[in-house]
Design an enzyme around this catalytic site. Structure first.
Site, PDB file in Angstrom:
ATOM      1  N   HIS A  64      74.322  16.882 -24.239  1.00  0.00           N
ATOM      2  CA  HIS A  64      74.274  16.875 -25.709  1.00  0.00           C
ATOM      3  C   HIS A  64      74.187  15.404 -26.130  1.00  0.00           C
ATOM      4  CE1 HIS A  64      75.952  21.072 -25.915  1.00  0.00           C
ATOM      5  NE2 HIS A  64      76.546  20.691 -24.799  1.00  0.00           N
ATOM      6  N   PHE A  65      73.035  14.995 -26.682  1.00  0.00           N
ATOM      7  CA  PHE A  65      72.857  13.563 -27.001  1.00  0.00           C
ATOM      8  C   PHE A  65      72.962  13.222 -28.492  1.00  0.00           C
ATOM      9  CE2 PHE A  65      70.465  12.255 -22.833  1.00  0.00           C
ATOM     10  CZ  PHE A  65      71.673  12.166 -22.183  1.00  0.00           C
ATOM     11  N   ARG A  66      73.166  14.186 -29.366  1.00  0.00           N
ATOM     12  CA  ARG A  66      73.581  13.940 -30.767  1.00  0.00           C
ATOM     13  C   ARG A  66      72.523  13.377 -31.703  1.00  0.00           C
ATOM     14  NH1 ARG A  66      77.469  17.265 -29.464  1.00  0.00           N
ATOM     15  NH2 ARG A  66      79.250  16.354 -28.395  1.00  0.00           N
ATOM     16  N   ASN A  96      72.257  21.699 -30.305  1.00  0.00           N
ATOM     17  CA  ASN A  96      73.270  21.663 -31.381  1.00  0.00           C
ATOM     18  C   ASN A  96      73.408  20.268 -31.983  1.00  0.00           C
ATOM     19  OD1 ASN A  96      74.408  20.855 -28.912  1.00  0.00           O
ATOM     20  ND2 ASN A  96      76.475  21.361 -29.571  1.00  0.00           N
ATOM     21  N   HIS A 181      75.889  30.117 -23.492  1.00  0.00           N
ATOM     22  CA  HIS A 181      77.299  29.726 -23.616  1.00  0.00           C
ATOM     23  C   HIS A 181      78.059  31.014 -23.931  1.00  0.00           C
ATOM     24  CE1 HIS A 181      80.573  26.865 -25.180  1.00  0.00           C
ATOM     25  NE2 HIS A 181      81.045  28.082 -25.355  1.00  0.00           N
ATOM     26  N   HIS A 235      78.276  26.615 -17.568  1.00  0.00           N
ATOM     27  CA  HIS A 235      79.696  26.242 -17.381  1.00  0.00           C
ATOM     28  C   HIS A 235      80.646  27.417 -17.223  1.00  0.00           C
ATOM     29  CE1 HIS A 235      79.275  26.864 -21.645  1.00  0.00           C
ATOM     30  NE2 HIS A 235      78.992  25.615 -21.955  1.00  0.00           N
ATOM     31  N   ASP A 306      77.292  18.991 -18.881  1.00  0.00           N
ATOM     32  CA  ASP A 306      77.739  19.331 -20.241  1.00  0.00           C
ATOM     33  C   ASP A 306      78.223  18.071 -20.968  1.00  0.00           C
ATOM     34  OD1 ASP A 306      78.277  20.743 -22.529  1.00  0.00           O
ATOM     35  OD2 ASP A 306      80.038  21.770 -21.744  1.00  0.00           O
ATOM     36  N   HIS A 310      82.188  12.546 -27.951  1.00  0.00           N
ATOM     37  CA  HIS A 310      82.803  12.384 -29.269  1.00  0.00           C
ATOM     38  C   HIS A 310      83.555  11.058 -29.208  1.00  0.00           C
ATOM     39  CE1 HIS A 310      81.979  16.562 -30.365  1.00  0.00           C
ATOM     40  NE2 HIS A 310      82.436  16.922 -29.170  1.00  0.00           N
TER      41      HIS A 310
HETATM   42  O1  DOR Z   1      83.063  21.423 -25.480  1.00  0.00           O
HETATM   43  C1  DOR Z   1      81.925  21.557 -25.858  1.00  0.00           C
HETATM   44  N1  DOR Z   1      81.296  20.587 -26.553  1.00  0.00           N
HETATM   45  N2  DOR Z   1      81.271  22.702 -25.587  1.00  0.00           N
HETATM   46  C2  DOR Z   1      80.083  22.987 -26.158  1.00  0.00           C
HETATM   47  O2  DOR Z   1      79.584  24.059 -25.962  1.00  0.00           O
HETATM   48  C3  DOR Z   1      79.439  22.032 -27.079  1.00  0.00           C
HETATM   49  C4  DOR Z   1      79.896  20.670 -26.794  1.00  0.00           C
HETATM   50  C5  DOR Z   1      79.497  19.676 -27.867  1.00  0.00           C
HETATM   51  O3  DOR Z   1      78.320  19.646 -28.215  1.00  0.00           O
HETATM   52  O4  DOR Z   1      80.356  18.937 -28.317  1.00  0.00           O
END
Ligand code: DOR
Length: 444
Positions: A64-66, A96, A181, A235, A306, A310
Site C-alpha cells: 500500500h503506497f498511499r 485503497n 481480504h 494474509h 502487506d 502510517h
Molecule cells: O492493517 C492493514 N492496513 N490492513 C489492511 O488491509 C489495509 C492496510 C492499510 O492500507 O493500512
C-alpha cells in the site's frame, strides 16, 4: 566471436529452475541472454557476485503506497525506493488510496505517477465496489493492472464488498485472479465493544478474532465453489483457514506475511503497542505455528509484505483511533532470509514464495525465474551477512519498522531491475527505470 552484454553478473551461486549453479549471467536489452561461463564476454557493466547468491527478482505482491491522497505516509517514489533497498524488483500495489483505484482513469493516473519515479517495476490492483462491478471485466484487462481486490471487511480506506449477492457478482465478472481480504464485516460490527475507547492494542485480535477471519473465508470459498472463479487469499492468519484452504487448492492460492510468521501475541502487543496493530491481526503462537506448518506443507503460495505505512504520530493515537497497518516492503527479504538461516525454510522455497509464486499466481510475463528470455531482475543476497534492522535504515516516509533492533542473518546487497543495477550495498543508484509489469492473461 566475443559476445557482448549490457551487464554480466559474475561468479554468483544462481538459483535457477534446474537448481543452484555457479555461473555468470549475461543480460542484454533487459532480458537474460546467457547463463554459464562467460569469461571472455564483453560487458558494459559487471557485477561481482562471488560469495553471493543470485535469486530471481523478489516480487512483493501486496503493498500500500498511499499515492494519491496520503503522500505524507508514502508515495510511489519513496515506496519503491524502500522496495529496491530491500531487494524487491517489482511491487503490486493495492487500491485503497484516496481516491480508491476503482476506475480506468484512476489506474492510468497511478501508472502516470509511477512512470519516471518508480525504482522498481509495478502493477496496480483495481478495487471491487458496487459502483464498478459491471465494468470489472474490462478494468482487469487494462495495462498495468495485476488483478481485482476485494475487501470483505473494512480496513484503511473505504473499499468494502460485504453482501453475498455483490460478492457473487464480482466473482462472476472477468476471469483473472481476485485478491481477497477476508474478515467478516457483520462480526466486526457485532464485536466492536472489544475495541471501544479505553481498550488496549492487545484487544485487537480479540475484536477481530479468529472466527471473524474464518467466517469470511468460508463465505468466499462457498462462492468460489459455486462460480469456479479463482481467488488469492491474502494474509491468512489462522490454522483453521489453512485447513479449509488445503481442500480448495484447485481454485485458491494463499499468501502469508513475514509479520504473521515472525511476530506473535501477546509479546508483539506488549513490546510494540499500536505498532503491532494490523488487519487481520497478529495472533498467538499457536496460529503462527500453524502458518509455518502450512508453509512447509505447500499450502502457502506467496509471501507478500502487506506494506501499510502510517506515521508514528498517527500510530501514537490511543487505540482504537490508531490506524491499522505496518510497513514491510524493505524488510521482507531480510526477515525471510533470517528464517532461512534458522532452517525454517530452504532458499529454494524462499524463491518459490517470493518470485516464482507471485509470477504464477498473477500470470506475470517474463518474471519469476532466472532463465533465458526472462527479465533480468535479480535479488542478490549475502546469506552470511549479520545485520541489525534499524528505523534509520528505512526509506519509507513512515520512518519505522516493527523489526527495529532485530539482528538477522542474510541481507540483500544488490537489486537489479531488467539489467539495471538500482541498489548496491544499501544505496540506490542509477535512475528510476521502473515500468509496468505485463501479464500473460491480458496479452503479455
Ligand atoms: O492493517 C492493514 N492496513 N490492513 C489492511 O488491509 C489495509 C492496510 C492499510 O492500507 O493500512
Amino acid at each position: 566471436m566475443t559476445e557482448h552484454f549490457d551487464l554480466v553478473i559474475r561468479g554468483g551461486t544462481c538459483l535457477t529452475p534446474s537448481g543452484r549453479v555457479e555461473a555468470d549471467i549475461g543480460v542484454r536489452g533487459g532480458r537474460v541472454a546467457a547463463i554459464g561461463q562467460l569469461g571472455d564476454a564483453n560487458a558494459a557493466e559487471t557485477l561481482d557476485a562471488k560469495g553471493l547468491h543470485v535469486l530471481p527478482g523478489v516480487i512483493d505482491s501486496q503493498v500500500h503506497f498511499r499515492e494519491p491522497g496520503n503522500e505524507h505516509k508514502e508515495d510511489l517514489e519513496s515506496g519503491t525506493r524502500a522496495a529496491v533497498l530491500g531487494g524487491v524488483t517489482a511491487v503490486f500495489e493495492m487500491p485503497n488510496t484516496s481516491p480508491s483505484t476503482t476506475t480506468g482513469a484512476a489506474l492510468e493516473d497511478k501508472i502516470d505517477r509511477a512512470t519516471g519515479r518508480a525504482w522498481c517495476d509495478f502493477a496496480f490492483f483495481v478495487g471491487a465496489a458496487a459502483e464498478n462491478v459491471n465494468r470489472l471485466a474490462g478494468l482487469e484487462q487494462l495495462p498495468g493492472c495485476c488483478g481485482i481486490k476485494i475487501f470483505m471487511g473494512s480496513s484503511t480506506g473505504n473499499l468494502l464488498v460485504r453482501e453475498k449477492g455483490l460478492l457473487r457478482e464480482v466473482l462472476q465478472r472477468g476471469r483473472r485472479r481476485i485478491a481477497i481480504h477476508a474478515e467478516d464485516e457483520d462480526r466486526l460490527e457485532e464485536r466492536f465493544e472489544y475495541a471501544r475507547d479505553g481498550r488496549k492494542p492487545y484487544c485487537h485480535p480479540i475484536w477481530r478474532d479468529e472466527q471473524t477471519a474464518i467466517l469470511a473465508t468460508e463465505k468466499i470459498l462457498s462462492l468460489v465453489r459455486e462460480t469456479r472463479r479463482r481467488i488469492h487469499l491474502l494474509h491468512v492468519t489462522t490454522g483453521q483457514e489453512m485447513a479449509l484452504l488445503a481442500e480448495h487448492k484447485n481454485l485458491v492460492t494463499v499468501e502469508a506475511t513475514p509479520q504473521h510468521l515472525t511476530l506473535a501475541a501477546p509479546d508483539a502487543y506488549n513490546r510494540l503497542g499500536t505498532l503491532a496493530q494490523m488487519n487481520p491481526p497478529i495472533r498467538d503462537e499457536k496460529h503462527r505455528d500453524a502458518l509455518w506448518r502450512a508453509l512447509a506443507d505447500g499450502i502457502v503460495d506467496v509471501i507478500g509484505s502487506d506494506h501499510a505505512p502510517h506515521t508514528l504520530e498517527e500510530k501514537g493515537k490511543p487505540y482504537p483511533e490508531s490506524p491499522s497497518g505496518m510497513p514491510g516492503v524493505q524488510t521482507l527479504v531480510p526477515i525471510m532470509l533470517d528464517h532461512v538461516s534458522q532452517g525454517r525454510l530452504t532458499l529454494e522455497r524462499f524463491v518459490d514464495l517470493t518470485s516464482a509464486g507471485p509470477a504464477r499466481v498473477y500470470n506475470a510475463a517474463r518474471k519469476g525465474r532466472i532463465a533465458a528470455g526472462y527479465d533480468g531482475d535479480f535479488t542478490i543476497v549475502d546469506l552470511k551477512a549479520k545485520k541489525t534492522i534499524e528505523n534509520s535504515m528505512m526509506a519509507s516516509k513512515c520512518g519505522w519498522t516493527p523489526f527495529e533492533g532485530m539482528t538477522v542473518t542474510g541481507w540483500p546487497v544488490a537489486t537489479v531491475v531488467r539489467g539495471n543495477i538500482v541498489m548496491r550495498d544499501g544505496a540506490v543508484q542509477g535512475t528510476q527505470i521502473g515500468g509496468a509489469v505485463r501479464f500473460h492473461d491480458t496479452g503479455g
